[in-house]
Write a protein that holds these residues in place. Sequence first.
Motif, PDB file in Angstrom:
ATOM      1  N   GLY A  41       4.799   4.237  -3.778  1.00 30.79           N
ATOM      2  CA  GLY A  41       5.219   5.527  -3.245  1.00 30.79           C
ATOM      3  C   GLY A  41       6.518   5.390  -2.476  1.00 30.79           C
ATOM      4  O   GLY A  41       6.715   4.413  -1.749  1.00 30.79           O
ATOM      5  N   CYS A  42       7.415   6.342  -2.659  1.00 29.69           N
ATOM      6  CA  CYS A  42       8.701   6.337  -1.954  1.00 29.69           C
ATOM      7  C   CYS A  42       8.857   7.639  -1.191  1.00 29.69           C
ATOM      8  O   CYS A  42       8.586   8.721  -1.717  1.00 29.69           O
ATOM      9  CB  CYS A  42       9.872   6.227  -2.932  1.00 29.69           C
TER      10      CYS A  42
ATOM     11  N   ILE B 123      -4.701   4.673  -2.464  1.00 27.31           N
ATOM     12  CA  ILE B 123      -4.234   5.255  -3.725  1.00 27.31           C
ATOM     13  C   ILE B 123      -2.918   4.616  -4.153  1.00 27.31           C
ATOM     14  O   ILE B 123      -2.655   4.440  -5.341  1.00 27.31           O
ATOM     15  CB  ILE B 123      -4.097   6.786  -3.587  1.00 27.31           C
ATOM     16  N   LEU B 124      -2.078   4.258  -3.185  1.00 30.00           N
ATOM     17  CA  LEU B 124      -0.830   3.558  -3.461  1.00 30.00           C
ATOM     18  C   LEU B 124      -0.940   2.116  -2.997  1.00 30.00           C
ATOM     19  O   LEU B 124      -1.518   1.835  -1.947  1.00 30.00           O
ATOM     20  CB  LEU B 124       0.346   4.235  -2.746  1.00 30.00           C
ATOM     21  N   ASP B 125      -0.368   1.190  -3.771  1.00 27.01           N
ATOM     22  CA  ASP B 125      -0.359  -0.216  -3.384  1.00 27.01           C
ATOM     23  C   ASP B 125       0.714  -0.504  -2.338  1.00 27.01           C
ATOM     24  O   ASP B 125       0.490  -1.259  -1.388  1.00 27.01           O
ATOM     25  CB  ASP B 125      -0.098  -1.099  -4.607  1.00 27.01           C
ATOM     26  N   ILE B 126       1.897   0.098  -2.529  1.00 25.25           N
ATOM     27  CA  ILE B 126       3.048  -0.158  -1.670  1.00 25.25           C
ATOM     28  C   ILE B 126       3.719   1.175  -1.347  1.00 25.25           C
ATOM     29  O   ILE B 126       3.874   2.031  -2.214  1.00 25.25           O
ATOM     30  CB  ILE B 126       4.065  -1.089  -2.361  1.00 25.25           C
TER      31      ILE B 126
ATOM     32  N   ILE C 167       8.643  -1.126   4.457  1.00 19.78           N
ATOM     33  CA  ILE C 167       7.624  -1.318   3.425  1.00 19.78           C
ATOM     34  C   ILE C 167       6.263  -1.309   4.108  1.00 19.78           C
ATOM     35  O   ILE C 167       6.052  -2.036   5.077  1.00 19.78           O
ATOM     36  CB  ILE C 167       7.818  -2.650   2.680  1.00 19.78           C
ATOM     37  N   ILE C 168       5.359  -0.466   3.623  1.00 18.98           N
ATOM     38  CA  ILE C 168       4.027  -0.387   4.210  1.00 18.98           C
ATOM     39  C   ILE C 168       2.973  -0.679   3.138  1.00 18.98           C
ATOM     40  O   ILE C 168       3.159  -0.396   1.956  1.00 18.98           O
ATOM     41  CB  ILE C 168       3.752   0.985   4.860  1.00 18.98           C
ATOM     42  N   SER C 169       1.861  -1.261   3.575  1.00 15.02           N
ATOM     43  CA  SER C 169       0.743  -1.563   2.681  1.00 15.02           C
ATOM     44  C   SER C 169      -0.496  -1.749   3.536  1.00 15.02           C
ATOM     45  O   SER C 169      -0.415  -1.845   4.770  1.00 15.02           O
ATOM     46  CB  SER C 169       1.030  -2.825   1.857  1.00 15.02           C
TER      47      SER C 169
ATOM     48  N   LEU D  41       1.113 -10.072  -9.060  1.00 21.30           N
ATOM     49  CA  LEU D  41       2.120  -9.027  -9.264  1.00 21.30           C
ATOM     50  C   LEU D  41       2.544  -8.408  -7.936  1.00 21.30           C
ATOM     51  O   LEU D  41       3.741  -8.205  -7.687  1.00 21.30           O
ATOM     52  CB  LEU D  41       1.563  -7.946 -10.196  1.00 21.30           C
ATOM     53  N   PHE D  42       1.580  -8.121  -7.058  1.00 21.59           N
ATOM     54  CA  PHE D  42       1.904  -7.546  -5.748  1.00 21.59           C
ATOM     55  C   PHE D  42       2.819  -8.490  -4.975  1.00 21.59           C
ATOM     56  O   PHE D  42       3.844  -8.064  -4.416  1.00 21.59           O
ATOM     57  CB  PHE D  42       0.622  -7.288  -4.957  1.00 21.59           C
ATOM     58  N   ASN D  43       2.469  -9.759  -4.918  1.00 19.46           N
ATOM     59  CA  ASN D  43       3.270 -10.729  -4.168  1.00 19.46           C
ATOM     60  C   ASN D  43       4.675 -10.871  -4.745  1.00 19.46           C
ATOM     61  O   ASN D  43       5.659 -10.980  -4.002  1.00 19.46           O
ATOM     62  CB  ASN D  43       2.572 -12.092  -4.147  1.00 19.46           C
TER      63      ASN D  43
END
Length: 298
Positions: free
Chosen positions: A99-100, A143-146, A272-274, A283-285
């Motif tokens: 999400g941006c 719902i969002l990863d990043i 950046i939030i998570s 993939l996330f890393n």
Amino acid sequence: MESVTLRQLEIFVYIAQFENMTAASKKLFLTQSAVSMSLKELEKTLGGSVFHRVGRGLILNDRGRALLPKAKNILASVKDLVDMAHNTEKALMGELMIGCSTTIGNYFFPTRLKLFCDEHPQVRITLNVGNTREIAKLVREGILDIGLVEGIVEERDLDEKEWVKDVLVVIASPEHPFACRSMVPMAEMIEEQWVLRERGSGTLSSFEALLASKNLRFPYVQEIGHTEAIKRVVEAGMGMSCLSRLAVEQELREGSLVEIPTDIEISRWFRIISLPEEHRSRLFNYMMKWLFSFASVK
């Protein structure tokens, strides 16, 4: 005791994302009855419901909100395991929900995202654009990863990292009386009519926080929830605004808007939030390292 299956968790995550069983079934290429049955079996195993039924929609309840990030984490772990087993060349595979907030999503991230997707064609990125408050809420709900945001994040339970520096500029129509001045003190500027982003916007919260640190506040503000609309009304002479330089580069270059220099530096960090989880997929890393490869906003 019955166990929870990966398919049930996947269906649960998609229902949570779309807040609608029909939309989730279409995304998963399943019948609505199959999705409904899976959800009932999951809730039976968990000993209670995970959604509030609101009309035709499904909204996560407290149990569902607690389950969602853990479910996504489990699914990410399984995807990572499958990727490692089937991928001798170690090419990235999988899906991320990013999400941006508006400025980042419209003016900064898309061209960089294209580079990533060109380099990693087997990765699927789903992009969601909203204001900072909306993106933070979706990250918190799993719902969002990043989330890539530009404002102050109210959710203290999120992992938050400074990312890249962004410069805000004060803009006006070329016909504005301040347009011919080499510098205008902010204390004088704020007496003018201003057109700014809506509540929840990172641009507005950043600008207001800076002014508050100088014991300044706006007497006359009109809020508009879209950056492009703000630029057009400022061009028409309806007031001044403060926006990211990224959002007004073209207009400043063409001369339809002018920058009004002031006596204070107006800048903020993109962040950046998570969710603060221990396990992260490969993939996330990788995406996090890739995002931090941006040294500065160009």
